[in-house]
Design a protein around this motif. Structure first.
Motif, PDB file in Angstrom:
ATOM      1  N   HIS A 133       0.832  -1.203   0.000  1.00 21.64           N
ATOM      2  CA  HIS A 133       0.000   0.000   0.000  1.00 21.64           C
ATOM      3  C   HIS A 133       0.873   1.263   0.000  1.00 21.64           C
ATOM      4  CE1 HIS A 133       1.049  -0.375   4.277  1.00 21.64           C
ATOM      5  NE2 HIS A 133       0.858   0.923   4.339  1.00 21.64           N
ATOM      6  N   ARG A 134       2.152   1.107   0.327  1.00 24.57           N
ATOM      7  CA  ARG A 134       3.064   2.251   0.409  1.00 24.57           C
ATOM      8  C   ARG A 134       3.311   2.890  -0.955  1.00 24.57           C
ATOM      9  NH1 ARG A 134       8.387   0.313   2.863  1.00 24.57           N
ATOM     10  NH2 ARG A 134       8.876   2.555   2.836  1.00 24.57           N
ATOM     11  N   ILE A 135       2.990   2.193  -2.051  1.00 23.35           N
ATOM     12  CA  ILE A 135       3.226   2.779  -3.367  1.00 23.35           C
ATOM     13  C   ILE A 135       2.355   4.014  -3.601  1.00 23.35           C
ATOM     14  CG2 ILE A 135       3.945   0.575  -4.370  1.00 23.35           C
ATOM     15  CD1 ILE A 135       1.251   0.487  -5.852  1.00 23.35           C
ATOM     16  N   TRP A 136       1.295   4.159  -2.803  1.00 22.80           N
ATOM     17  CA  TRP A 136       0.398   5.303  -2.973  1.00 22.80           C
ATOM     18  C   TRP A 136       0.778   6.471  -2.069  1.00 22.80           C
ATOM     19  CZ3 TRP A 136      -1.918   4.178  -7.219  1.00 22.80           C
ATOM     20  CH2 TRP A 136      -2.271   2.845  -7.496  1.00 22.80           C
ATOM     21  N   GLU A 137       1.656   6.223  -1.121  1.00 26.11           N
ATOM     22  CA  GLU A 137       1.985   7.257  -0.149  1.00 26.11           C
ATOM     23  C   GLU A 137       2.840   8.358  -0.777  1.00 26.11           C
ATOM     24  OE1 GLU A 137       3.832   5.325   3.157  1.00 26.11           O
ATOM     25  OE2 GLU A 137       2.024   4.239   3.747  1.00 26.11           O
ATOM     26  N   GLY A 138       2.538   9.591  -0.442  1.00 27.19           N
ATOM     27  CA  GLY A 138       3.330  10.725  -0.896  1.00 27.19           C
ATOM     28  C   GLY A 138       3.089  11.144  -2.331  1.00 27.19           C
ATOM     29  N   GLN A 142      -3.845  13.819  -7.878  1.00 27.73           N
ATOM     30  CA  GLN A 142      -4.213  13.692  -9.285  1.00 27.73           C
ATOM     31  C   GLN A 142      -3.520  12.502  -9.945  1.00 27.73           C
ATOM     32  OE1 GLN A 142      -3.262  17.604 -10.886  1.00 27.73           O
ATOM     33  NE2 GLN A 142      -5.429  18.201 -10.822  1.00 27.73           N
ATOM     34  N   LEU A 143      -2.264  12.238  -9.536  1.00 34.31           N
ATOM     35  CA  LEU A 143      -1.551  11.089 -10.082  1.00 34.31           C
ATOM     36  C   LEU A 143      -2.192   9.787  -9.611  1.00 34.31           C
ATOM     37  CD1 LEU A 143       0.736   9.783 -11.661  1.00 34.31           C
ATOM     38  CD2 LEU A 143       2.224  10.088  -9.666  1.00 34.31           C
ATOM     39  N   VAL A 144      -2.556   9.724  -8.350  1.00 27.14           N
ATOM     40  CA  VAL A 144      -3.232   8.529  -7.830  1.00 27.14           C
ATOM     41  C   VAL A 144      -4.511   8.276  -8.617  1.00 27.14           C
ATOM     42  CG1 VAL A 144      -4.394   7.509  -5.838  1.00 27.14           C
ATOM     43  CG2 VAL A 144      -2.253   8.774  -5.517  1.00 27.14           C
ATOM     44  N   GLN A 145      -5.284   9.334  -8.853  1.00 31.83           N
ATOM     45  CA  GLN A 145      -6.532   9.191  -9.608  1.00 31.83           C
ATOM     46  C   GLN A 145      -6.259   8.715 -11.028  1.00 31.83           C
ATOM     47  OE1 GLN A 145      -8.977  12.708  -9.626  1.00 31.83           O
ATOM     48  NE2 GLN A 145     -10.481  11.846 -11.041  1.00 31.83           N
ATOM     49  N   ARG A 146      -5.204   9.260 -11.649  1.00 31.69           N
ATOM     50  CA  ARG A 146      -4.852   8.865 -13.018  1.00 31.69           C
ATOM     51  C   ARG A 146      -4.488   7.382 -13.074  1.00 31.69           C
ATOM     52  NH1 ARG A 146      -1.870  11.444 -17.662  1.00 31.69           N
ATOM     53  NH2 ARG A 146      -2.076  13.412 -16.560  1.00 31.69           N
ATOM     54  N   THR A 231       3.859   9.080 -15.093  1.00 31.51           N
ATOM     55  CA  THR A 231       4.885   8.498 -14.228  1.00 31.51           C
ATOM     56  C   THR A 231       6.265   8.950 -14.671  1.00 31.51           C
ATOM     57  OG1 THR A 231       5.014   6.509 -15.605  1.00 31.51           O
ATOM     58  CG2 THR A 231       3.453   6.466 -13.760  1.00 31.51           C
ATOM     59  N   ASP A 232       7.257   8.730 -13.818  1.00 33.18           N
ATOM     60  CA  ASP A 232       8.635   9.078 -14.170  1.00 33.18           C
ATOM     61  C   ASP A 232       9.588   8.076 -13.533  1.00 33.18           C
ATOM     62  OD1 ASP A 232       8.971   9.819 -11.441  1.00 33.18           O
ATOM     63  OD2 ASP A 232       8.349  11.880 -11.874  1.00 33.18           O
ATOM     64  N   GLU A 233      10.888   8.334 -13.623  1.00 35.62           N
ATOM     65  CA  GLU A 233      11.894   7.398 -13.115  1.00 35.62           C
ATOM     66  C   GLU A 233      11.769   7.188 -11.607  1.00 35.62           C
ATOM     67  OE1 GLU A 233      13.994   5.580 -14.778  1.00 35.62           O
ATOM     68  OE2 GLU A 233      13.694   6.427 -16.770  1.00 35.62           O
TER      69      GLU A 233
END
Length: 303
Positions: A133-138, A142-146, A231-233
């Motif tokens: 679940h930590r992949i969503w933290e920080g 708008q990116l999470v929604q995308r 997304t990015d590096e």
């Protein structure tokens, strides 16, 4: 004791961690060197955290003990007179190397890019590489929604991931170039459409602008192509997460999309891969049994 050096991007780190799990399953005392690589200013970050991957980290003293790397005067003089007494072992080439599993003690370096290292503990590896679940933290909201919107489409359509690796590969064209050509992708897409006429292609790239233009040039405004953007590096694990949700896969000569396809546990999946992996080595063992190989000139390879 065995110590495995973590290095490279996320895909490489996953192969190294899978080897760690394999050696643990053999009852070895094994640790991870997550120090040496990350002392370099240009090192790519350790991203195993996105799976909550737990491991025993080697201390600097343990690393120096296996590599004969102590820097005090007595050790430096002794090395100058008698040579280094290192237990470092580097994999022989890009193929499965039985010595990697047999050496003990050893400081192991390499990419270990073959399912043969961990095939018999596949379920354990899959469990270890469950996204945290930590992949969503920080992340920006708008990116999470995308990403969630992409996920919904991927899970709702007959989705095929397509990985186009540019960026760093362009700087090392003598090794990686001329493999995943336009003809490679065109033939792979053609084969997927023959098998799955309703396929929707989700295209992942570290150069989405160029890739979007390439898709438009060849396929016009075809709605069956979706270039994943945002997304990015620094958060590439989001691309890996989305790739793993696709039903079928067209991969690049990249450990990143190799894992994107492998993490899809569907036994009926179709995975298309380039018939050549590197220009300077023959990499036979990178391929899994189900992979369909396409050459740079767009021909299917049956060997």
């Amino acid at each position: 004791m065995n110590i495995i050096k973590i290095t490279g991007g996320l895909g490489n780190q996953m192969f190294q961690y899978a080897l760690y799990l394999k050696l643990k399953s053999l009852g070895r005392d094994v640790k991870i060197d997550d120090l040496t690589e990350y002392e370099k200013p240009d090192a790519r970050p350790n991203m195993l955290w996105c799976f909550d991957a737990s491991y025993e980290a080697a201390s600097r003293q343990e690393i120096d003990s296996l590599t004969d790397g102590f820097m005090n005067l007595s050790h430096r003089v002794r090395r100058k007179l008698l040579g280094r007494r290192s237990l470092k072992y580097s994999e022989a080439d890009c193929n499965f190397d039985e010595q990697v599993l047999q050496r003990d003690p050893a400081y192991l370096t390499g990419y270990f890019q073959s399912e043969k290292y961990f095939k018999n503990i596949e379920n354990q590896v899959r469990q270890a590489f469950s996204f945290s679940h930590r992949i969503w933290e920080g992340l920006d909201e708008q990116l999470v929604q995308r990403i969630r919107e992409y996920q919904g489409k991927i899970e709702g359509f007959l989705s095929v991931s397509v990985h186009v690796r540019r960026g760093d590969y362009l700087n090392s064209s003598e090794v990686y170039g001329g493999i995943c050509t336009g003809k490679y992708y065109q033939k792979a897409i053609e084969l997927m459409r023959e098998k799955y006429p309703q396929a929707v292609f989700f295209v992942f790239s570290n150069d989405p602008v160029w890739t979007g233009e390439w898709i438009k040039e060849r396929y016009g405004e075809d709605k069956a192509f979706v270039v994943v953007e945002g997304t990015d590096e620094n958060n590439g694990y989001l691309d890996l997460f989305l790739m793993s949700k696709c039903r079928h896969h067209i991969i690049a000569n990249s450990s990143f999309s190799w894992w994107g396809a492998w993490l899809n546990s569907n036994r009926e999946k179709t995975v298309i891969a380039p018939s050549k992996w590197l220009n300077n080595q023959e990499c036979r063992d990178i391929y899994t049994q189900e992979m369909i190989k396409i050459s740079p000139c767009g021909e299917r390879v049956f060997r």
